[in-house]
Scaffold this motif. Structure first.
Motif, short mmCIF file in Angstrom:
data_model
loop_
_atom_site.label_atom_id
_atom_site.label_comp_id
_atom_site.label_asym_id
_atom_site.label_seq_id
_atom_site.Cartn_x
_atom_site.Cartn_y
_atom_site.Cartn_z
N LEU A 120 -2.87 73.73 -0.39
CA LEU A 120 -2.48 72.59 0.30
C LEU A 120 -2.37 71.39 -0.88
N MET A 140 -6.74 70.48 -1.22
CA MET A 140 -7.20 71.36 -0.29
C MET A 140 -6.23 72.71 -0.41
N LYS A 189 -6.03 76.65 2.25
CA LYS A 189 -6.26 77.16 3.37
C LYS A 189 -6.40 78.87 3.23
N THR A 236 -6.70 82.24 4.83
CA THR A 236 -6.52 83.34 6.03
C THR A 236 -7.19 84.53 5.95
N THR A 269 -9.10 81.18 9.90
CA THR A 269 -8.73 80.38 8.99
C THR A 269 -9.77 79.38 8.33
N GLU A 276 -10.40 76.15 6.20
CA GLU A 276 -9.76 75.11 5.40
C GLU A 276 -10.85 74.39 4.44
#
Length: 428
Positions: free
Chosen positions: A8, A12, A14, A16, A107, A109
């Protein structure tokens, strides 16, 4: 378990994470075993209700929370290791699928350690400093030591002087009416301490014992009592006792009592030496601070908010631990100060951000300059730690894993980076 990684913006990511339906079923069964003793259905004894019947009556969701809480920590830990990311924050977890007979998907983050683009870090300008010690500074230090070893004596036959300690009665009035909290009896007050309202203590100078005197003052506009802010007041005072400090003579006897030296001259020389060392230490710290601030300002990095929040929370946890060591709980501290966790965390953000930037920039310099710490230096540092803790070196090494040793090496290298920057600075 399967893992997908999505990068991200603002450093950042993520994760999954998918856990098989079989593993979810196992976690649901464990959740049932854990809760079955608390479930009561007519016709069945507690702990004997079949899981299928419980799920039929209450829905399979009854066990979802416990199952998810059991699966997430282990699955996230595996994903953390497999991701290859340098994760620098606590994960923000979001369950996206939990259903009996299907895979469990959630998920996480997380913030990822940002890359640093170094600017100028050699030739940084820092201020010079002097280690010269004046005779006045030495005398002030000696006087400070005299005051520490002074004795307090009751004075008779003279009025109050500056720096005296007096014992007095007082009562305050505003517009001729006594106000709450404005009265004291046999109250000890050191003249010149500034512990009373501005102008109060000075008006007691020259007052004789048992003499009644009126002291006129004006409360400050920012005074804590709302009804007294900016008000003129009169305090009726009676000084009962005057005490003064009697300082010991500055001679060889004094020197031998307060130090390891036999003569005053030797003691003075040592005081001067320590003042010089103190100035050198203070000057070097100031140069380090200047240099670090400059290299941070010259560097570029994109700090993720979650990284700053995690650092601020860690600082808050450390603060709470220090309070506990002093016999005060964090809850008591918040009651006394009127602070909240959110407010304290917000106040710590600037310092947390500064800490992170400092560390990242110095680590980047360690990498750029190939600064390394040898095993021999690490052994020396471990030996110092062992001595400080009163432990055997080998015992301490047993407690330390490879990760801890590598972290120690990096910490030492970061300190070397500070030294490198200062040594390559330009002194103004």
């Amino acid at each position: 378990m399967s893992l997908q990684i999505e990068r991200l913006e603002h450093n950042m990511a993520k994760l999954t994470i998918e856990v098989s339906a079989e593993e979810l079923e196992g976690a649901l069964q464990k959740a049932y075993q854990k809760q079955k003793g608390k479930i009561s259905i007519p016709g069945f004894r507690k702990g004997k209700v079949p899981r299928q019947l419980v799920e039929k009556m209450y829905g399979p969701e009854i066990f979802y929370d416990d199952a998810a809480n059991a699966l997430i920590p282990e699955a996230y830990a595996k994903a953390y290791d497999e991701s290859g990311l340098d994760i620098v924050s606590q994960p923000k977890i979001d369950v996206t699928q939990i259903e009996k007979g299907k895979a469990f998907i959630f998920t996480a983050e997380v913030a990822v350690k940002p890359e640093v683009t170094l600017g100028q870090y050699k030739g940084i300008e820092v201020d010079s400093f002097s280690t010269e010690v004046s005779a006045e500074e030495v005398e002030a230090k000696l006087e400070e030591e005299q005051n520490k070893n002074a004795r307090t004596i009751t004075v008779e036959g003279r009025p109050v002087q500056d720096k005296d300690e007096v014992v007095l009665d007082f009562e305050g009035f505003v517009d001729g009416v006594a106000f709450e909290g404005g009265k004291g009896e046999n109250y000890p007050l050191t003249i010149g301490s500034g512990s009373f309202i501005p102008g109060f203590e000075e008006q007691l100078i020259g007052v004789e014992p048992e003499q009644e005197v009126e002291v006129k003052v004006t409360f400050p506009e920012d005074y804590h009592a709302e009804d007294l802010k900016g008000k003129d007041a009169v305090f009726k005072c009676t000084v009962h006792e005057i005490k003064a400090k009697e300082l010991p003579e500055l001679d060889d006897e004094f020197a031998s009592e307060v130090s390891e030296f036999d003569t005053l001259e030797e003691y003075k020389a040592d005081v001067e030496k320590k003042l010089r060392e103190e100035k050198e230490s203070t000057g070097k710290r100031a140069q380090e601070d200047q240099a670090v601030n400059a290299i941070i300002a010259n560097a570029e990095m994109d700090l993720p908010e979650a990284m700053i929040e995690t650092e601020a929370r860690q600082m808050l946890d450390n603060f709470a631990q220090r309070l506990q060591q002093q016999g005060l709980t964090f809850e008591q501290y918040m009651q006394f100060t009127g602070m909240t966790v959110d407010k304290m965390t917000e106040e710590m953000r600037p310092q947390a951000e500064k800490r992170i930037k400092t560390r990242l920039v110095l680590e980047a310099i360690v990498s750029a300059e190939n600064i390394e710490v040898s095993d021999e230096r690490l052994d020396e540092e471990v030996a110092k730690m062992a001595e400080a803790y009163g432990m055997e070196v080998d015992k301490l090494k047993e407690y330390m894993g490879d990760r801890e040793k590598e972290q120690m090496k990096l910490d030492m290298a970061v300190q070397d980076a500070i030294t490198f920057v200062v040594e390559n600075a330009v002194v103004k």
